[in-house]
Scaffold this motif. Structure first.
Motif, PDB file in Angstrom:
ATOM      1  N   GLY A 284       0.799  -1.219   0.000  1.00  0.00           N
ATOM      2  CA  GLY A 284       0.000   0.000   0.000  1.00  0.00           C
ATOM      3  C   GLY A 284       0.829   1.265   0.000  1.00  0.00           C
ATOM      4  N   GLU A 285       1.876   1.304   0.834  1.00  0.00           N
ATOM      5  CA  GLU A 285       2.651   2.535   0.895  1.00  0.00           C
ATOM      6  C   GLU A 285       3.463   2.758  -0.376  1.00  0.00           C
ATOM      7  N   VAL A 286       3.988   1.693  -0.966  1.00  0.00           N
ATOM      8  CA  VAL A 286       4.732   1.851  -2.216  1.00  0.00           C
ATOM      9  C   VAL A 286       3.782   2.327  -3.323  1.00  0.00           C
ATOM     10  N   ALA A 287       2.586   1.744  -3.379  1.00  0.00           N
ATOM     11  CA  ALA A 287       1.607   2.168  -4.384  1.00  0.00           C
ATOM     12  C   ALA A 287       1.224   3.631  -4.184  1.00  0.00           C
ATOM     13  N   GLU A 288       1.069   4.048  -2.934  1.00  0.00           N
ATOM     14  CA  GLU A 288       0.716   5.445  -2.641  1.00  0.00           C
ATOM     15  C   GLU A 288       1.814   6.397  -3.104  1.00  0.00           C
ATOM     16  N   TRP A 289       3.074   6.026  -2.850  1.00  0.00           N
ATOM     17  CA  TRP A 289       4.188   6.878  -3.281  1.00  0.00           C
ATOM     18  C   TRP A 289       4.242   6.973  -4.802  1.00  0.00           C
ATOM     19  N   CYS A 290       3.995   5.860  -5.471  1.00  0.00           N
ATOM     20  CA  CYS A 290       4.034   5.863  -6.936  1.00  0.00           C
ATOM     21  C   CYS A 290       2.906   6.717  -7.510  1.00  0.00           C
ATOM     22  N   ARG A 291       1.708   6.584  -6.938  1.00  0.00           N
ATOM     23  CA  ARG A 291       0.588   7.411  -7.426  1.00  0.00           C
ATOM     24  C   ARG A 291       0.877   8.890  -7.215  1.00  0.00           C
ATOM     25  N   ALA A 292       1.446   9.221  -6.061  1.00  0.00           N
ATOM     26  CA  ALA A 292       1.773  10.622  -5.771  1.00  0.00           C
ATOM     27  C   ALA A 292       2.791  11.172  -6.760  1.00  0.00           C
ATOM     28  N   ALA A 293       3.616  10.274  -7.328  1.00  0.00           N
ATOM     29  CA  ALA A 293       4.627  10.682  -8.309  1.00  0.00           C
ATOM     30  C   ALA A 293       4.086  10.656  -9.729  1.00  0.00           C
ATOM     31  N   GLY A 294       2.780  10.390  -9.894  1.00  0.00           N
ATOM     32  CA  GLY A 294       2.182  10.406 -11.221  1.00  0.00           C
ATOM     33  C   GLY A 294       2.267   9.089 -11.960  1.00  0.00           C
ATOM     34  N   LEU A 295       2.460   7.991 -11.233  1.00  0.00           N
ATOM     35  CA  LEU A 295       2.590   6.679 -11.856  1.00  0.00           C
ATOM     36  C   LEU A 295       1.376   5.807 -11.536  1.00  0.00           C
ATOM     37  N   ASP A 296       1.143   4.819 -12.379  1.00  0.00           N
ATOM     38  CA  ASP A 296       0.055   3.863 -12.182  1.00  0.00           C
ATOM     39  C   ASP A 296       0.642   2.526 -11.732  1.00  0.00           C
ATOM     40  N   PRO A 297       0.430   2.132 -10.472  1.00  0.00           N
ATOM     41  CA  PRO A 297       1.003   0.863  -9.988  1.00  0.00           C
ATOM     42  C   PRO A 297       0.319  -0.351 -10.605  1.00  0.00           C
ATOM     43  N   ALA A 298       1.130  -1.366 -10.903  1.00  0.00           N
ATOM     44  CA  ALA A 298       0.621  -2.667 -11.342  1.00  0.00           C
ATOM     45  C   ALA A 298       0.532  -3.570 -10.119  1.00  0.00           C
ATOM     46  N   PRO A 299      -0.191  -4.687 -10.194  1.00  0.00           N
ATOM     47  CA  PRO A 299      -0.230  -5.622  -9.055  1.00  0.00           C
ATOM     48  C   PRO A 299       1.181  -6.070  -8.679  1.00  0.00           C
ATOM     49  N   PRO A 300       1.509  -6.079  -7.396  1.00  0.00           N
ATOM     50  CA  PRO A 300       2.871  -6.456  -6.977  1.00  0.00           C
ATOM     51  C   PRO A 300       3.098  -7.961  -7.076  1.00  0.00           C
ATOM     52  N   LEU A 308      12.830 -13.643   4.861  1.00  0.00           N
ATOM     53  CA  LEU A 308      12.497 -12.422   4.133  1.00  0.00           C
ATOM     54  C   LEU A 308      11.762 -12.727   2.835  1.00  0.00           C
ATOM     55  N   THR A 309      10.759 -11.916   2.545  1.00  0.00           N
ATOM     56  CA  THR A 309      10.033 -11.994   1.284  1.00  0.00           C
ATOM     57  C   THR A 309      10.437 -10.809   0.414  1.00  0.00           C
ATOM     58  N   VAL A 310      10.781 -11.080  -0.821  1.00  0.00           N
ATOM     59  CA  VAL A 310      11.139 -10.027  -1.763  1.00  0.00           C
ATOM     60  C   VAL A 310       9.878  -9.616  -2.523  1.00  0.00           C
ATOM     61  N   ALA A 311       9.617  -8.325  -2.561  1.00  0.00           N
ATOM     62  CA  ALA A 311       8.475  -7.787  -3.304  1.00  0.00           C
ATOM     63  C   ALA A 311       8.975  -7.031  -4.525  1.00  0.00           C
ATOM     64  N   ILE A 312       8.245  -7.144  -5.615  1.00  0.00           N
ATOM     65  CA  ILE A 312       8.565  -6.421  -6.849  1.00  0.00           C
ATOM     66  C   ILE A 312       7.357  -5.562  -7.203  1.00  0.00           C
ATOM     67  N   TRP A 313       7.566  -4.249  -7.172  1.00  0.00           N
ATOM     68  CA  TRP A 313       6.500  -3.300  -7.470  1.00  0.00           C
ATOM     69  C   TRP A 313       6.825  -2.595  -8.786  1.00  0.00           C
ATOM     70  N   ALA A 314       5.980  -2.783  -9.774  1.00  0.00           N
ATOM     71  CA  ALA A 314       6.148  -2.109 -11.068  1.00  0.00           C
ATOM     72  C   ALA A 314       5.068  -1.036 -11.207  1.00  0.00           C
ATOM     73  N   SER A 315       5.447   0.104 -11.758  1.00  0.00           N
ATOM     74  CA  SER A 315       4.507   1.193 -12.016  1.00  0.00           C
ATOM     75  C   SER A 315       4.817   1.787 -13.373  1.00  0.00           C
ATOM     76  N   HIS A 316       3.806   2.349 -14.015  1.00  0.00           N
ATOM     77  CA  HIS A 316       3.961   2.901 -15.354  1.00  0.00           C
ATOM     78  C   HIS A 316       3.534   4.358 -15.398  1.00  0.00           C
ATOM     79  N   ARG A 317       4.243   5.118 -16.187  1.00  0.00           N
ATOM     80  CA  ARG A 317       3.802   6.486 -16.454  1.00  0.00           C
ATOM     81  C   ARG A 317       2.881   6.449 -17.665  1.00  0.00           C
ATOM     82  N   GLN A 318       1.792   7.168 -17.564  1.00  0.00           N
ATOM     83  CA  GLN A 318       0.827   7.159 -18.652  1.00  0.00           C
ATOM     84  C   GLN A 318       1.424   7.747 -19.920  1.00  0.00           C
TER      85      GLN A 318
END
Length: 338
Positions: A284-300, A308-318
Motif C-alpha cells: 500500500g505505501e509503495v503504491a501510494e508513493w508511486c501514485r503521488a509521483a504520477g505513476l500507475d502501480p501494477a499488481p505487486p 524475508l520476502t522479496v516484493a517487486i513493485w512495477a509502475s507505469h507512467r501514462q
C-alpha cells in the motif's frame, strides 16, 4: 566511413571533428576510450605523456563531440561518444585502426595492465563487504529468481534505455543490458562504481555506463529514460517517497519503474548491523508513493524466502494522449498554420 552515417551531417561539424582527430595522440586516445571509461591519469600513463598535454587533447576531442566526459569527485572519466554525427565518426575511425599497428598494440597492452590493476583494487574492496552481502542473501530466495522476474518485466516493456538507481556492483544493468540499447547505473559510492566498472567490463556490456550521483537529486534531465530500476536500495533511504518521486521525474511517458525490496519484516539487526533504515515496505505505501509521483502501480509480485520476502513493485507512467480530431477538422497545430 562517412557514408555509414544515417543522419544529415553538417559540413562544418564534420570538418571540425576531422580536424580534432587528425593528430596521432588524439587518434590513439579515441582507440583507448572506445574500450571503456578512462581517467586523465590512466591515459597519460598509457601514452607516456604529461597529464596537462593529454588534458588538452581530450578537451579538443570533447569539444568536437568525439568523446564524452563525466566528473566523479576529483576524477574525470572519458569515453567514446555513443551517439550523434561525431560519435558515429569516432566509432568508424576506431574500427579502421588495426590492432597490428605497433603503437596501438602497445597502447592496448598497457591498457590491459591498467584494467588488471583496477580489478585487483575492486576485488580488495569488495572482499571486505562481501560477507555482509552474503549474510543478507541467505535470508531470502535465490537472487536468480528475482533477476528472472526483472528480465520478464523489462522485456515486456521493450525500453530503449534503462537507469539503475543505486547500482552497487552493476549487477542489475549487467543482467538487463541485453534488453536495452543503453543502460546507466548511478551510485553515490566511488568504490562501488569501481567494482561495477570492472564487472561490466568483464561481462562485455559495452552499452552500459556508471556515474556518481545522489538518488535524491539525479544528475539527469526530466523524461530521459524508458525504464528505471531501484533494486534493494529503498530500505537504505530515510525518504523513500522522495526517491520514487525523483525516479518518476526522469521517466518518459509509457515508461516503467520497477522497485525491488523487502516486504515488512522484524529483523531488527539489519537496521543496526547493515544500516537498513526501513524494515521492509507494504504494498500500500509503495503504491501510494508511486501514485503521488504520477505513476500507475501494477499488481505487486511476492517472492517468498526464509524469513524475508522479496516484493517487486512495477509502475507505469501514462502515455501522452494525442488530441482527437473529428473528420473535416484540422488538427490543433494545423489551425495555427498561417
Amino acid at each position: 566511413m562517412v557514408a555509414a552515417m544515417d543522419q544529415d551531417v553538417s559540413l562544418d561539424d564534420l570538418l571540425a571533428a576531422l580536424r580534432a582527430v587528425a593528430e596521432p595522440t588524439r587518434l590513439r586516445l579515441l582507440v583507448l576510450c572506445a574500450r571503456g571509461e578512462l581517467t586523465v591519469s590512466e591515459l597519460a600513463e598509457i601514452l607516456g605523456q604529461s597529464q596537462p598535454r593529454v588534458s588538452r587533447h581530450l578537451k579538443l576531442l570533447c569539444e568536437a563531440g568525439l568523446l564524452d566526459r563525466s566528473r566523479e569527485g576529483s576524477w574525470v572519466f572519458y569515453r567514446l561518444s555513443p551517439q550523434g554525427t561525431a560519435g558515429t565518426l569516432a566509432h568508424d575511425l576506431v574500427a579502421a585502426c588495426g590492432h597490428r599497428d605497433p603503437t596501438i598494440a602497445l597502447d592496448l597492452q598497457r591498457l590491459s595492465a591498467i584494467k588488471r590493476e583496477r580489478a585487483e583494487r575492486a576485488a580488495a574492496f569488495f572482499s571486505d563487504i562481501a560477507p555482509r552481502w552474503d549474510s543478507i542473501r541467505s535470508l531470502y530466495i535465490d537472487e536468480r529468481e528475482v533477476e528472472a522476474a526483472l528480465v520478464e518485466i523489462i522485456a515486456a516493456a521493450s525500453p530503449r534505455d534503462l537507469l539503475d538507481i543505486g547500482t552497487g556492483t552493476g549487477r542489475m544493468i549487467e543482467v538487463l543490458a541485453s534488453r536495452v540499447g543503453q543502460a546507466l547505473g548511478i551510485d553515490q559510492s566511488r568504490e562501488m562504481l569501481a567494482v561495477a566498472r570492472v564487472n561490466l567490463e568483464r561481462a562485455g556490456a559495452a552499452n552500459t555506463m556508471v556515474r556518481l550521483g545522489d538518488m535524491y537529486q539525479l544528475p539527469l534531465p526530466d523524461a530521459s529514460f524508458d525504464a528505471v530500476v531501484i533494486h534493494q536500495v529503498l530500505h537504505y533511504a530515510d525518504r523513500p517517497a522522495a526517491v520514487i518521486a525523483e525516479a518518476a521525474r526522469v521517466l518518459r511517458p509509457s515508461g516503467v519503474l520497477v522497485v525491488v525490496d523487502f516486504a515488512p519484516h522484524v529483523l531488527e539487526y539489519l537496521r543496526d548491523e547493515h544500516a537498513h533504515h526501513r524494515l521492509g515496505f507494504t504494498d500500500g505505501e509503495v503504491a501510494e508513493w508511486c501514485r503521488a509521483a504520477g505513476l500507475d502501480p501494477a499488481p505487486p509480485r511476492h517472492l517468498k524466502g526464509d524469513p524475508l520476502t522479496v516484493a517487486i513493485w512495477a509502475s507505469h507512467r501514462q502515455a501522452v494522449v494525442q488530441p482527437e480530431t473529428r473528420p473535416g477538422l484540422a488538427a490543433p497545430e494545423q489551425v495555427l498554420q498561417p
